[in-house]
Design an enzyme around this catalytic site. Structure first.
Site, mmCIF file in Angstrom:
data_model
loop_
_atom_site.group_PDB
_atom_site.id
_atom_site.type_symbol
_atom_site.label_atom_id
_atom_site.label_comp_id
_atom_site.label_asym_id
_atom_site.label_seq_id
_atom_site.Cartn_x
_atom_site.Cartn_y
_atom_site.Cartn_z
ATOM 1 N N HIS A 235 4.149 -6.783 -13.479
ATOM 2 C CA HIS A 235 5.405 -6.257 -14.025
ATOM 3 C C HIS A 235 6.643 -6.671 -13.238
ATOM 4 C CE1 HIS A 235 2.856 -4.002 -16.642
ATOM 5 N NE2 HIS A 235 2.418 -3.205 -15.705
ATOM 6 N N ARG A 292 23.351 -2.265 -13.265
ATOM 7 C CA ARG A 292 23.759 -3.027 -12.074
ATOM 8 C C ARG A 292 23.657 -4.510 -12.374
ATOM 9 N NH1 ARG A 292 18.704 -4.981 -11.253
ATOM 10 N NH2 ARG A 292 17.014 -3.527 -11.626
HETATM 11 P P1 ADP Z 1 10.478 -1.286 -14.441
HETATM 12 O O1 ADP Z 1 11.693 -0.438 -14.567
HETATM 13 O O2 ADP Z 1 9.470 -0.766 -13.449
HETATM 14 O O3 ADP Z 1 10.786 -2.744 -14.273
HETATM 15 P P2 ADP Z 1 10.132 -1.595 -17.342
HETATM 16 O O4 ADP Z 1 10.149 -0.421 -18.240
HETATM 17 O O5 ADP Z 1 11.377 -2.432 -17.289
HETATM 18 O O6 ADP Z 1 9.730 -1.124 -15.863
HETATM 19 O O7 ADP Z 1 8.918 -2.541 -17.715
HETATM 20 C C1 ADP Z 1 8.533 -3.632 -16.906
HETATM 21 C C2 ADP Z 1 7.512 -4.478 -17.616
HETATM 22 O O8 ADP Z 1 6.339 -3.705 -17.908
HETATM 23 C C3 ADP Z 1 7.960 -5.025 -18.954
HETATM 24 O O9 ADP Z 1 8.727 -6.195 -18.836
HETATM 25 C C4 ADP Z 1 6.612 -5.294 -19.617
HETATM 26 O O10 ADP Z 1 6.013 -6.463 -19.115
HETATM 27 C C5 ADP Z 1 5.792 -4.096 -19.154
HETATM 28 N N1 ADP Z 1 5.880 -2.991 -20.133
HETATM 29 C C6 ADP Z 1 6.720 -1.927 -20.094
HETATM 30 N N2 ADP Z 1 6.542 -1.131 -21.165
HETATM 31 C C7 ADP Z 1 5.578 -1.689 -21.923
HETATM 32 C C8 ADP Z 1 4.949 -1.363 -23.170
HETATM 33 N N3 ADP Z 1 5.267 -0.254 -23.837
HETATM 34 N N4 ADP Z 1 3.992 -2.203 -23.649
HETATM 35 C C9 ADP Z 1 3.630 -3.317 -22.980
HETATM 36 N N5 ADP Z 1 4.184 -3.683 -21.796
HETATM 37 C C10 ADP Z 1 5.142 -2.887 -21.268
#
Ligand code: ADP
Length: 454
Positions: A235, A292
């Site tokens: 991630h 940000r």
């Molecule tokens: P963080 O704030 O920790 O970066 P995010 O919500 O932005 O978390 O999600 C990071 C990554 O996790 C996404 O780019 C994707 O790869 C994966 N991810 C998040 N939510 C989902 C979901 N509902 N289904 C599949 N992958 C997800």
């Protein structure tokens, strides 16, 4: 106009901010930990104050010390960069109280978007599509399981305070769910001091596509197109590019409009990123908003020719946006590889230490954002990212060929980096074809022999 700015950060982003200030004629104050005395941003800033020992909880995360430094040096604004205090609403509020301009949105906006479950609710209110999921947080295992069953497996449990991929767990069935739910909660509690979680449907192999927005204090909001950040490991983004090789012009327009709609609905001020996941049918869903500057902002800068950090500083000075939506043009393709001090041969273990020899690539279409140099020692206390290589060209193919060439030129002796890994990805046919989803890296390491990238 801001006259003197405190940079509440370190590494490449601190240097990036010093550079923008130098071009705008703003004086800079670097604050640094004992481990960062030799850092380039400390050497290049007009003034520097040591704010504490190496560990970030005693230095870069110490809001009171940073505010004290700001008052001693009489600055009129603070730029938080990314990470550390950049999304800390209390810190932004303290700045507001002390009459020091926080370069970013209001503390209220940070607070609302900082809670990812609340951010979902705001997206729903603004009529921006979200992934099916729980209404608000789910605070006990029994209710959580009921909600998960209703959404339908697989689901993903996410920390409301989450960031950097922490506090996120996927469950494919009810048995696994209990374990994953509890580990997401305890990881979130440890990492963020807040164990609250919510649940979303887990999308299989989506693409991560985000829209850069800019808003000013007069209520104007524009977007600067998307970045495709689907190449991630655990991630965490590794490679980012713009425009996305996947979405259609129609989707691009809709996503841009939705991102602006969301930002406008909260009178958003400053630079922000609205993150979406898209499925294979081209549907897109809001996941979060980062209030940000992002690590990958340089990709958008190279594609549009707009200096985002300068825009942040102008907005914070009360100026109207320098651009209207019609002035934003996607001029070329750009791609970024993050260079991390880590060993791909040892499961990407961090690899801090001394750099004996450093030579960074250059030439046409190559930009390097980095604070390291020959003789610099990477402290073990912080994030392992030490540089960003951005290449650009008229077409995606040209930008990728340039990236391959640039990574091949990079010379960093003394420590291991992920450069060979990124180069192997750049050469991979699936990636080249523009087909990489967020599952790409996981499959790549299974598919490709290790000696190709170690
Ligand atoms: P963080 O704030 O920790 O970066 P995010 O919500 O932005 O978390 O999600 C990071 C990554 O996790 C996404 O780019 C994707 O790869 C994966 N991810 C998040 N939510 C989902 C979901 N509902 N289904 C599949 N992958 C997800």
């Amino acid at each position: 106009m801001i006259k003197k700015l405190l940079i509440a950060n370190r590494g490449e982003i601190a240097l990036r901010i010093v550079r923008a200030c130098n071009e705008l004629g703003i004086k800079t104050l670097a604050v640094y930990s004992e481990a960062d005395e030799q850092s380039l941003h400390v050497q290049l800033a007009d003034e520097a104050i040591c704010i504490g020992p190496a560990a970030s909880q005693f230095s870069y995360l110490k809001a009171d010390r940073i505010i004290a430094a700001a008052e001693i040096a009489d600055v009129d604004a603070i730029h938080p960069g990314y990470g550390f205090l950049a999304e800390n609403a209390d810190f932004a509020e303290q700045c507001e109280t002390c009459n020091i301009k926080f370069v970013g949105p209001s503390s209220d906006a940070i607070l609302n978007f900082g809670d990812k479950s609340r951010a979902r609710e705001m997206a729903v209110k603004a009529k921006v599509p979200v992934i099916p999921g729980s209404e608000g947080t789910v605070d006990n295992e029994k209710d959580a399981l009921t909600v998960a069953k209703k959404i339908g497996f697989p689901v993903i449990v996410k920390a409301v305070a989450g960031g950097g991929g922490k506090g996120m767990r996927t469950a494919h069935n009810a048995v696994a769910f209990k374990k994953e739910y509890n580990s997401a909660r305890s990881e979130a509690e440890k990492a963020f001091g807040n164990g609250s979680v919510y649940i979303e449907k887990f999308l299989e192999g989506p693409r991560h596509i985000e829209i850069q927005v800019l808003g000013d204090s007069k209520g104007n909001v524009i977007h600067l197109g998307e970045r495709d950040c689907s190449v991630q490991r655990r991630h965490q983004k590794l490679i980012e590019e713009a425009p996305s090789p996947f979405i259609t012009d129609e989707t691009r327009k809709k996503m841009g409009r939705d991102a602006v709609k969301l930002a406008k609905s909260v009178k958003y001020e400053g630079a922000g990123t609205v993150e979406f996941l898209t499925d294979s049918d081209g549907n897109y869903y809001f996941i979060e908003m980062n209030t940000r500057i992002q690590v990958e902002h340089g990709v958008t800068e190279e594609v549009t020719g707009i200096d985002l950090v300068k825009e942040q500083l102008l907005i914070a000075s009360g100026r109207k946006l320098s651009y209207e939506q019609k002035d934003v043009k996607i001029l070329r393709h750009a791609i970024e590889c993050r260079v991390n001090a880590e060993d791909p041969g040892r499961n990407f273990a961090p690899c801090p230490g001394g750099i004996d020899l450093y030579y960074s690539p250059g030439g046409h279409g190559v930009r390097i954002d980095s604070h390291v140099y020959s003789g610099y020692s990477i402290p073990p206390h912080y994030d392992s990212m030490i540089a960003k290589v951005i290449t650009f060209g008229r077409t995606r193919e040209l930008a990728l060929d340039r990236m391959d060439r640039a990574l091949g030129e990079y010379l960093i002796r003394g420590i291991k980096t992920n450069i060979p890994f990124s180069r192997a990805i750049i050469r991979d046919p699936i990636f080249r074809d523009g087909k990489a989803t967020t599952k790409f890296v996981e499959e790549f390491v299974k598919r490709v022999p290790k000696d190709l990238y170690t």
